[in-house]
Design an enzyme around this catalytic site. Structure first.
Site, PDB file in Angstrom:
ATOM      1  N   HIS A 234       0.796  -1.232   0.000  1.00 34.30           N
ATOM      2  CA  HIS A 234       0.000   0.000   0.000  1.00 34.30           C
ATOM      3  C   HIS A 234       0.833   1.290   0.000  1.00 34.30           C
ATOM      4  CE1 HIS A 234      -3.406  -2.560   1.273  1.00 34.30           C
ATOM      5  NE2 HIS A 234      -2.584  -3.068   2.188  1.00 34.30           N
TER       6      HIS A 234
HETATM    7  C1  BDR Z   1      -2.560   0.675   5.614  1.00 32.22           C
HETATM    8  O1  BDR Z   1      -2.670   0.137   6.932  1.00 32.22           O
HETATM    9  C2  BDR Z   1      -1.422  -0.362   7.358  1.00 32.22           C
HETATM   10  O2  BDR Z   1      -1.536  -1.697   7.754  1.00 32.22           O
HETATM   11  C3  BDR Z   1      -0.444  -0.200   6.226  1.00 32.22           C
HETATM   12  O3  BDR Z   1       0.811   0.228   6.716  1.00 32.22           O
HETATM   13  C4  BDR Z   1      -1.080   0.835   5.330  1.00 32.22           C
HETATM   14  O4  BDR Z   1      -0.690   2.144   5.696  1.00 32.22           O
HETATM   15  C5  BDR Z   1      -3.304  -0.212   4.642  1.00 32.22           C
HETATM   16  O5  BDR Z   1      -4.653  -0.271   4.977  1.00 32.22           O
END
Ligand code: BDR
Ligand code: CA
Length: 302
Positions: A234
Site C-alpha cells: 500500500h
Molecule cells: C494501511 O494500513 C497499514 O496496515 C499499512 O501500513 C497501510 O498504511 C493499509 O490499509
C-alpha cells in the site's frame, strides 16, 4: 537539481518502511522529517522502527515521536500483519545502535516548525492513521499555506480492508481523516481501491534478495513475512504519486469520511453524482502501471 522538501508521517509497519526506502531512492526528494504515529503497532515501536530505517538509510532528517492514540477512539493495532516488532521479524537484522537519534520535540512541533521555517512549500506523505496531521491542521491552521500537497495512503472508494467498508488507517482515526479531508489542503489519495492491485511477484522478491546488501536482505524478509497476510503493497503508492505521477490514473473527486460509530465508520466515499457534484477536494488514484511499480521497487533496494 531543485529538490522537493518532504515530510513522511508514518506507522512503520512493513509497507511504511518500503515507502521510506523508495522515498530515499528518489533523487528529487529532500526528506526533512519522519514523524511516527501509533497504528500498525504502538507508538514506542513505530517510533523505534522509524529511527531504525532512518539510521540504516543514513537519512539526514529529523525523526520525531507522534501521537500515542487516535483523536477520539481507543487505539487499535495490526501486529498480526506487520509482526510483533512491526517490521516482519527483522529487528535482529538491523545493525546494533543504527537507529537515528530521536528529536526532543514532539512530532506536532516538528511538523509545524519544518513547515513554517521552509522557504518553499513542503509535501507531506501520510501513510499511517492521520492523527498527527489532523492535530497539526487544527492546532496550527497557519501551516496550510506551507503545504504543497498531502499524499495519503488511506481510505478507499467502494471497498475496505479492515472492514468491508473501511480501510485500516481511516478506521483507526476517522476523526483525524475527516479533519484532513475538510481542510482545503490539496490531497492525493492512494486508497485500497488502488493499492489492492499493487503486488510484487516471487521473481521480484528473488531479485531484491539477490542484491545481497543488508538492506535488501531486510527488505526481502520483511516483504515475505508481510505478504503472507496482505499481498498489497500500500504505502509506497503515496510516495510514487509524487515522484512518478505518470505511473497512475486518477479522478478528481469530492471525498468525505464517515466518523459515526457503526458499520460504516471510517468509510470514505466519493461524490459521483452527475448533477451538481461537490467541488473535488482530492485526487483519487484509480490505476497504476504495475510493471513500472515493480521495476522501481526492485531498483530502490540497489
Ligand atoms: C494501511 O494500513 C497499514 O496496515 C499499512 O501500513 C497501510 O498504511 C493499509 O490499509
Ligand atoms: Ca502505514
Amino acid at each position: 537539481m531543485k529538490k522537493t522538501p518532504l515530510i513522511i508521517d508514518c506507522d512503520p509497519g512493513v509497507d511504511d518502511v518500503l515507502a521510506i526506502v523508495m522515498a530515499k531512492y528518489v533523487d528529487k526528494f529532500d526528506i526533512k522529517a519522519i514523524t511516527s504515529v501509533s497504528g500498525n503497532v504502538g507508538i514506542d515501536l513505530t517510533t523505534r522502527n522509524a529511527q531504525l530505517i532512518a539510521g540504516l538509510l543514513d537519512l539526514n532528517c529529523i525523526v520525531a515521536r507522534g501521537a500515542e492514540e487516535p483523536l477520539v477512539k481507543p487505539k487499535r493495532e495490526a501486529g498480526h500483519v506487520h509482526g510483533a516488532d512491526g517490521i516482519g521479524g527483522t529487528l535482529e537484522m538491523f545493525p546494533k545502535d543504527c537507529g537515528k537519534d530521536l528529536s526532543k520535540d514532539s512530532a506536532l512541533n516538528v511538523l509545524r516548525d519544518t513547515l513554517m521555517k521552509s522557504d518553499e512549500k513542503v509535501s507531506i506523505v501520510a501513510i499511517g492513521p492521520l492523527t498527527n496531521i489532523g492535530l497539526l491542521l487544527k492546532t496550527y491552521p497557519e501551516v496550510k499555506e506551507k503545504i504543497e500537497v498531502i499524499s495519503i495512503m488511506g481510505g478507499a472508494i467502494n471497498n475496505g480492508n479492515a472492514t468491508p467498508c473501511s480501510e485500516y488507517n481511516f478506521l483507526v482515526d476517522p476523526e483525524a481523516a475527516s479533519i484532513v479531508y475538510k481542510s482545503g489542503v490539496p490531497l492525493i489519495m492512494a486508497g485500497i481501491n488502488l493499492t489492492v492491485k499493487v503486488t510484487l511477484t516471487d521473481e521480484n522478491l528473488e531479485e531484491i534478495k539477490k542484491i545481497g546488501t543488508n538492506l535488501s536482505e531486510i527488505g526481502h524478509k520483511m516483504i515475505l513475512d508481510y505478504t503472507k497476510d496482505d499481498p498489497a503493497i500500500h504505502d509506497p503508492c503515496a510516495v510514487l504519486a509524487l515522484s512518478h505521477p505518470e505511473m497512475f490514473e486518477w479522478e478528481d473527486l469530492y471525498v468525505q469520511i464517515d466518523t459515526r460509530e457503526g458499520f460504516t465508520q471510517g468509510m470514505s466515499y466519493a461524490d459521483y453524482r452527475l448533477r451538481d457534484p461537490k467541488k473535488p477536494n482530492c485526487r483519487v488514484l484509480t490505476n497504476i502501471d504495475l510493471d513500472k511499480f515493480r521495476r522501481f521497487t526492485v531498483e530502490s533496494f540497489k
